[in-house]
Design an enzyme around this catalytic site. Structure first.
Site, mmCIF file in Angstrom:
data_model
loop_
_atom_site.group_PDB
_atom_site.id
_atom_site.type_symbol
_atom_site.label_atom_id
_atom_site.label_comp_id
_atom_site.label_asym_id
_atom_site.label_seq_id
_atom_site.Cartn_x
_atom_site.Cartn_y
_atom_site.Cartn_z
ATOM 1 N N ASP A 164 -2.887 -10.396 -2.294
ATOM 2 C CA ASP A 164 -3.397 -9.873 -1.031
ATOM 3 C C ASP A 164 -4.837 -9.409 -1.299
ATOM 4 O O ASP A 164 -5.140 -8.894 -2.372
ATOM 5 C CB ASP A 164 -2.546 -8.689 -0.579
ATOM 6 C CG ASP A 164 -2.929 -8.164 0.798
ATOM 7 O OD1 ASP A 164 -2.187 -8.434 1.765
ATOM 8 O OD2 ASP A 164 -3.970 -7.478 0.896
ATOM 9 N N ASP A 204 -4.880 -12.615 3.399
ATOM 10 C CA ASP A 204 -6.119 -12.111 4.000
ATOM 11 C C ASP A 204 -7.369 -12.391 3.166
ATOM 12 O O ASP A 204 -8.460 -11.981 3.555
ATOM 13 C CB ASP A 204 -5.998 -10.614 4.334
ATOM 14 C CG ASP A 204 -5.134 -9.847 3.367
ATOM 15 O OD1 ASP A 204 -4.865 -10.369 2.271
ATOM 16 O OD2 ASP A 204 -4.741 -8.714 3.697
ATOM 17 N N HIS A 232 -6.468 -6.990 -0.379
ATOM 18 C CA HIS A 232 -6.627 -5.550 -0.565
ATOM 19 C C HIS A 232 -5.854 -5.109 -1.819
ATOM 20 O O HIS A 232 -4.870 -5.748 -2.193
ATOM 21 C CB HIS A 232 -6.135 -4.815 0.691
ATOM 22 C CG HIS A 232 -6.796 -5.323 1.938
ATOM 23 N ND1 HIS A 232 -6.127 -6.060 2.890
ATOM 24 C CD2 HIS A 232 -8.085 -5.248 2.353
ATOM 25 C CE1 HIS A 232 -6.974 -6.402 3.861
ATOM 26 N NE2 HIS A 232 -8.172 -5.925 3.549
ATOM 27 N N HIS A 282 0.821 -1.227 0.000
ATOM 28 C CA HIS A 282 0.000 0.000 0.000
ATOM 29 C C HIS A 282 0.849 1.269 0.000
ATOM 30 O O HIS A 282 0.319 2.373 -0.161
ATOM 31 C CB HIS A 282 -0.911 0.049 1.233
ATOM 32 C CG HIS A 282 -1.976 -1.000 1.248
ATOM 33 N ND1 HIS A 282 -2.827 -1.214 0.192
ATOM 34 C CD2 HIS A 282 -2.332 -1.908 2.200
ATOM 35 C CE1 HIS A 282 -3.664 -2.209 0.487
ATOM 36 N NE2 HIS A 282 -3.375 -2.645 1.683
HETATM 37 ZN ZN ZN Z 1 -4.219 -6.968 2.820
#
Ligand code: ZN
Length: 372
Positions: A181, A269, A183, A144
């Site tokens: 991931d 995740d 996200h 991120h």
């Molecule tokens: Zn994540």
């Protein structure tokens, strides 16, 4: 092809602590203080993965290594000096919230440099032929992080730092980054949005984090159009949808791009018991996705494949997903059984949901000109 797998970790990365500064929920008012500080990005998800690798006996089949912190010159290829200075100052003062959802503790700057250094060394190990593939247990995560802004528990862009270092030192050409991931890999996308030499693909839960983001229209700019692919999956997608996305979009995109090295931003995740997402993947999903990427790497780039650890917040379950990945990378199966697998196999989406998810994946494949 015999596979030799390097595993890079350092105990010090587990000592990055943010619990004093930011909680999953801000405690106060109606929120009772949470046990153990309540910060989702706990070292235990990572430490317990390393421990399971040891007690299962898999370690004896891996080249276990540590690394030195990434050099200042490596960081500066991705991050401006003013950002690094701001991060270091806060870390030296004992920590605090750096940017959006990016809490630091004392010494976090040095630990983040070590986390990036593990990724740099993992790529070097593979490029120098010391291992066919490598896994970097990096912490804090990186995907991120923007060049000038920390975000979502990430402070340094571990994967871009490793790629740019390898380009400078070894003349590495085209690289593909697959981010599974749950996200969105917004940081990696931002670094390479104008770069045709790096293919970035993110499979993520639609609109989860950054909040509201989907991304199918964001395909890169200028000469890099088509080298950034986003695959937003509906919340509640499970094993079959992940494999369909891999087989019908990710693998054909790799074949079209012909990378010299494949890197996986490996978050766990998307597993069904993760507290920060709402997907239904399990350890076999991660095993099968790893197999697909490993086979693609063998076809396309002499097996050269590097995994860099990202998110995954279930202390109990991340180790079983990670073990499956490392078993698949190394070609060594242990006696460990996933204690949740039977239950999670029964919790997969029903026919109607699957048909809806599959229809959207097929549309995306067409949108990316990858439909067969
Ligand atoms: Zn994540």
């Amino acid at each position: 092809m015999p596979s030799h797998t390097a595993f890079l970790f350092d105990e010090m990365t587990f000592w990055h602590s943010a619990s004093q500064y930011a909680l999953t929920l801000p405690v106060g008012g109606w929120v009772q203080p949470l046990a153990g500080g309540g910060h989702a990005e706990s070292p235990e998800t990572k430490r317990r993965l390393k421990n399971l690798i040891d007690v299962s006996g898999l370690s004896s089949h891996l080249k276990i290594r540590t690394a030195i912190p990434a050099a200042e010159s490596d960081l500066l290829r991705v991050h401006p000096a003013h950002y690094l200075k701001r991060f270091k100052s806060l870390s030296d003062e004992g920590g605090g919230e750096l940017d959006h959802r990016a809490p630091t503790g004392p010494g976090s700057f040095e630990i983040a440099k070590l986390s990036a250094g593990l990724a740099v060394a993992a790529v070097e190990t593979v490029l120098q032929g010391e291992a066919t593939n490598a896994y970097s247990l990096s912490r804090p995560p990186g995907h991120h992080c923007l060049p000038d802004k920390a975000m979502g528990f990430c402070f340094l862009a571990n994967i871009p730092i490793a790629i740019e270092s390898a380009k400078a030192r070894f003349g590495l050409g085209k690289v593909a980054v697959i981010d599974w991931d749950v996200h969105h890999g917004n940081g990696t996308q931002a670094v390479y949005y104008n770069r045709p030499d790096v293919l970035t693909i993110s499979i993520h839960q639609d609109r989860c984090f950054p909040p509201g983001y989907s991304g199918t229209l964001d395909q890169g700019e200028g000469s890099a159009v088509g080298t950034n692919l986003n695959i937003p999956l509906l919340a509640g997608s499970g094993h079959e949808s992940y494999l369909e996305a891999m087989e019908s979009i990710v693998i054909p995109a790799l074949q079209r791009f012909e990378p010299e090295l494949i890197i996986v931003a490996c978050g766990y995740d998307a597993n069904a018991v993760d507290p920060l997402a709402r997907m239904l993947a399990h350890s076999e999903t991660f095993r099968c996705m790893t197999r697909l990427v490993r086979e693609a790497a063998e076809r396309l780039c002499q097996g050269r494949l590097v995994f860099v650890h990202e998110g995954g917040y279930s202390e109990a379950y991340v180790p079983f997903c990670g073990l499956a990945v490392l078993e698949e990378l190394s070609g060594q199966r242990t006696e460990v059984n996933d204690p949740l697998l039977d239950m999670l196999l029964k919790q997969q989406p029903g026919e109607e949901q699957r048909a809806l998810q599959s229809g959207l994946i097929k549309e995306m494949a067409k949108h990316f000109n990858l439909a067969s």
